[in-house]
Design an enzyme around this catalytic site. Structure first.
Site, PDB file in Angstrom:
ATOM      1  N   GLU A  17       0.354   1.361 -11.646  1.00  0.00           N
ATOM      2  CA  GLU A  17      -0.481   0.603 -10.703  1.00  0.00           C
ATOM      3  C   GLU A  17      -0.732  -0.821 -11.192  1.00  0.00           C
ATOM      4  O   GLU A  17      -0.666  -1.769 -10.418  1.00  0.00           O
ATOM      5  CB  GLU A  17      -1.818   1.319 -10.507  1.00  0.00           C
ATOM      6  CG  GLU A  17      -1.692   2.599  -9.702  1.00  0.00           C
ATOM      7  CD  GLU A  17      -3.009   3.324  -9.545  1.00  0.00           C
ATOM      8  OE1 GLU A  17      -3.026   4.342  -8.822  1.00  0.00           O
ATOM      9  OE2 GLU A  17      -4.024   2.904 -10.133  1.00  0.00           O
ATOM     10  N   TYR A  43       0.825  -1.214   0.000  1.00  0.00           N
ATOM     11  CA  TYR A  43       0.000   0.000   0.000  1.00  0.00           C
ATOM     12  C   TYR A  43       0.864   1.271   0.000  1.00  0.00           C
ATOM     13  O   TYR A  43       0.482   2.279  -0.572  1.00  0.00           O
ATOM     14  CB  TYR A  43      -0.943   0.013   1.205  1.00  0.00           C
ATOM     15  CG  TYR A  43      -2.188  -0.813   0.994  1.00  0.00           C
ATOM     16  CD1 TYR A  43      -2.977  -0.650  -0.150  1.00  0.00           C
ATOM     17  CD2 TYR A  43      -2.584  -1.761   1.934  1.00  0.00           C
ATOM     18  CE1 TYR A  43      -4.115  -1.414  -0.350  1.00  0.00           C
ATOM     19  CE2 TYR A  43      -3.729  -2.520   1.744  1.00  0.00           C
ATOM     20  CZ  TYR A  43      -4.490  -2.339   0.600  1.00  0.00           C
ATOM     21  OH  TYR A  43      -5.623  -3.089   0.403  1.00  0.00           O
ATOM     22  N   ARG A  58     -19.513   6.352  -5.836  1.00  0.00           N
ATOM     23  CA  ARG A  58     -19.312   6.876  -4.478  1.00  0.00           C
ATOM     24  C   ARG A  58     -20.537   7.661  -3.998  1.00  0.00           C
ATOM     25  O   ARG A  58     -20.909   7.600  -2.835  1.00  0.00           O
ATOM     26  CB  ARG A  58     -18.048   7.743  -4.439  1.00  0.00           C
ATOM     27  CG  ARG A  58     -16.778   6.897  -4.469  1.00  0.00           C
ATOM     28  CD  ARG A  58     -15.540   7.732  -4.659  1.00  0.00           C
ATOM     29  NE  ARG A  58     -14.313   6.956  -4.500  1.00  0.00           N
ATOM     30  CZ  ARG A  58     -13.110   7.391  -4.833  1.00  0.00           C
ATOM     31  NH1 ARG A  58     -12.949   8.618  -5.334  1.00  0.00           N
ATOM     32  NH2 ARG A  58     -12.053   6.641  -4.656  1.00  0.00           N
ATOM     33  N   ARG A  85     -13.201   6.915 -13.865  1.00  0.00           N
ATOM     34  CA  ARG A  85     -13.174   7.966 -12.821  1.00  0.00           C
ATOM     35  C   ARG A  85     -14.504   8.718 -12.794  1.00  0.00           C
ATOM     36  O   ARG A  85     -14.997   9.079 -11.739  1.00  0.00           O
ATOM     37  CB  ARG A  85     -12.027   8.947 -13.074  1.00  0.00           C
ATOM     38  CG  ARG A  85     -10.670   8.367 -12.766  1.00  0.00           C
ATOM     39  CD  ARG A  85     -10.414   8.173 -11.291  1.00  0.00           C
ATOM     40  NE  ARG A  85     -10.140   9.404 -10.606  1.00  0.00           N
ATOM     41  CZ  ARG A  85      -9.417   9.506  -9.497  1.00  0.00           C
ATOM     42  NH1 ARG A  85      -8.904   8.424  -8.925  1.00  0.00           N
ATOM     43  NH2 ARG A  85      -9.223  10.658  -8.927  1.00  0.00           N
ATOM     44  N   THR A  99     -13.462  12.035  -4.639  1.00  0.00           N
ATOM     45  CA  THR A  99     -12.965  11.333  -3.449  1.00  0.00           C
ATOM     46  C   THR A  99     -13.922  11.381  -2.257  1.00  0.00           C
ATOM     47  O   THR A  99     -14.152  10.377  -1.589  1.00  0.00           O
ATOM     48  CB  THR A  99     -11.611  11.956  -3.023  1.00  0.00           C
ATOM     49  OG1 THR A  99     -10.735  11.951  -4.154  1.00  0.00           O
ATOM     50  CG2 THR A  99     -10.983  11.188  -1.882  1.00  0.00           C
ATOM     51  N   ASN A 125     -14.732   4.847   0.753  1.00  0.00           N
ATOM     52  CA  ASN A 125     -15.432   5.314  -0.454  1.00  0.00           C
ATOM     53  C   ASN A 125     -15.440   4.262  -1.566  1.00  0.00           C
ATOM     54  O   ASN A 125     -15.304   4.569  -2.738  1.00  0.00           O
ATOM     55  CB  ASN A 125     -14.858   6.655  -0.927  1.00  0.00           C
ATOM     56  CG  ASN A 125     -13.368   6.586  -1.176  1.00  0.00           C
ATOM     57  OD1 ASN A 125     -12.775   5.510  -1.100  1.00  0.00           O
ATOM     58  ND2 ASN A 125     -12.759   7.710  -1.486  1.00  0.00           N
ATOM     59  N   HIS A 179     -10.960   2.170  -5.383  1.00  0.00           N
ATOM     60  CA  HIS A 179      -9.888   2.969  -5.979  1.00  0.00           C
ATOM     61  C   HIS A 179      -9.987   2.821  -7.492  1.00  0.00           C
ATOM     62  O   HIS A 179     -10.318   1.746  -7.980  1.00  0.00           O
ATOM     63  CB  HIS A 179      -8.521   2.452  -5.512  1.00  0.00           C
ATOM     64  CG  HIS A 179      -7.406   3.007  -6.330  1.00  0.00           C
ATOM     65  ND1 HIS A 179      -6.865   4.250  -6.092  1.00  0.00           N
ATOM     66  CD2 HIS A 179      -6.778   2.518  -7.446  1.00  0.00           C
ATOM     67  CE1 HIS A 179      -5.934   4.497  -7.008  1.00  0.00           C
ATOM     68  NE2 HIS A 179      -5.861   3.470  -7.835  1.00  0.00           N
TER      69      HIS A 179
HETATM   70  P1  ADP Z   1      -8.874   9.068  -4.890  1.00  0.00           P
HETATM   71  O1  ADP Z   1      -9.088   7.709  -4.261  1.00  0.00           O
HETATM   72  O2  ADP Z   1     -10.206   9.741  -5.184  1.00  0.00           O
HETATM   73  O3  ADP Z   1      -7.960   9.047  -6.077  1.00  0.00           O
HETATM   74  P2  ADP Z   1      -6.699  10.101  -3.189  1.00  0.00           P
HETATM   75  O4  ADP Z   1      -5.727   9.329  -4.024  1.00  0.00           O
HETATM   76  O5  ADP Z   1      -6.396  11.536  -2.958  1.00  0.00           O
HETATM   77  O6  ADP Z   1      -8.193  10.006  -3.777  1.00  0.00           O
HETATM   78  O7  ADP Z   1      -6.823   9.405  -1.763  1.00  0.00           O
HETATM   79  C1  ADP Z   1      -6.784   8.015  -1.631  1.00  0.00           C
HETATM   80  C2  ADP Z   1      -7.813   7.554  -0.630  1.00  0.00           C
HETATM   81  O8  ADP Z   1      -7.435   7.982   0.676  1.00  0.00           O
HETATM   82  C3  ADP Z   1      -9.216   8.141  -0.816  1.00  0.00           C
HETATM   83  O9  ADP Z   1      -9.964   7.433  -1.777  1.00  0.00           O
HETATM   84  C4  ADP Z   1      -9.791   8.022   0.574  1.00  0.00           C
HETATM   85  O10 ADP Z   1     -10.255   6.710   0.840  1.00  0.00           O
HETATM   86  C5  ADP Z   1      -8.578   8.285   1.462  1.00  0.00           C
HETATM   87  N1  ADP Z   1      -8.441   9.698   1.874  1.00  0.00           N
HETATM   88  C6  ADP Z   1      -8.018  10.730   1.106  1.00  0.00           C
HETATM   89  N2  ADP Z   1      -7.990  11.887   1.812  1.00  0.00           N
HETATM   90  C7  ADP Z   1      -8.420  11.582   3.047  1.00  0.00           C
HETATM   91  C8  ADP Z   1      -8.619  12.354   4.255  1.00  0.00           C
HETATM   92  N3  ADP Z   1      -8.395  13.667   4.302  1.00  0.00           N
HETATM   93  N4  ADP Z   1      -9.069  11.708   5.350  1.00  0.00           N
HETATM   94  C9  ADP Z   1      -9.300  10.393   5.308  1.00  0.00           C
HETATM   95  N5  ADP Z   1      -9.123   9.597   4.220  1.00  0.00           N
HETATM   96  C10 ADP Z   1      -8.697  10.181   3.102  1.00  0.00           C
END
Ligand code: ADP
Length: 170
Positions: A145, A48, A111, A94, A100, A131, A134
């Site tokens: 990835e 991760y 989501r 997306r 997010t 959410n 990914h």
């Molecule tokens: P995405 O998944 O929409 O591409 P990011 O890569 O920025 O978004 O973030 C990865 C994951 O981390 C998000 O999908 C969410 O589950 C978690 N996350 C992001 N920002 C926060 C935050 N401020 N607090 C808690 N969890 C977060």
């Protein structure tokens, strides 16, 4: 420009534990996106770290705290990863997934329809945002990835019924 793209999607522990993976996967299948890789796994912290920080640069974008709570959330159970292929698939997926923060994700997006939580609530309670899934952000991220989550032998080439309609060649 190659318009046929591959994207990584990962159903997070919240989706697996709620038993909604099949229902959501069918949304992608119904658009004609092709499953070219699939597996269930419970990745290590290092896996991760590579995914969210080495590739996703999450600490600089969201901060150390958000990164830490996200990693503990992802460690809550197994995830199910897919590689989906289709015409300009990365942006399409997306769009279907939504933004997010579930609070801001529009109804009709995955989501927006399946999760509810805000950045404010997550920050206040020091938890990750569940959410659902990914999805790769752009071509470069998708390539890195997919190579990180799948080996070449775990990815497949075949023809779907949809391709008669979606992949006509000049
Ligand atoms: P995405 O998944 O929409 O591409 P990011 O890569 O920025 O978004 O973030 C990865 C994951 O981390 C998000 O999908 C969410 O589950 C978690 N996350 C992001 N920002 C926060 C935050 N401020 N607090 C808690 N969890 C977060």
């Amino acid at each position: 420009m190659d318009t046929i793209e591959r994207s990584l999607i990962v159903f997070k522990p919240d989706a697996v534990q709620r038993g909604i993976v099949g229902e959501i996967l069918s949304r992608f299948e119904k658009t004609g996106l092709k499953i070219v890789g699939a597996k269930m796994l419970q990745p290590s912290y290092d896996h991760y770290f590579h995914h969210y920080e080495k590739i996703g640069k999450m600490i600089s974008r969201r901060g150390q705290k958000a990164f830490d709570v996200t990693l503990s959330m992802m460690n809550e159970g197994p995830v199910i990863a897919f590689v989906l292929e289709g015409v300009e698939a990365i942006a399409l997926i997306r769009k279907m997934v939504g933004v997010t923060e579930p609070k801001s994700a529009l109804p009709g997006t995955i989501r927006g329809d399946y999760s509810h939580m805000s950045f404010g609530h997550a920050d206040l309670n020091e938890v990750g945002i569940p959410n659902i899934l990914h999805a790769s952000g752009d071509k470069e991220e998708a390539a890195q990835e997919i190579a990180h989550w799948f080996s070449e032998t775990e990815l497949f080439t075949y023809t779907t019924a949809h391709e008669k309609f979606t992949q006509t060649k000049k």
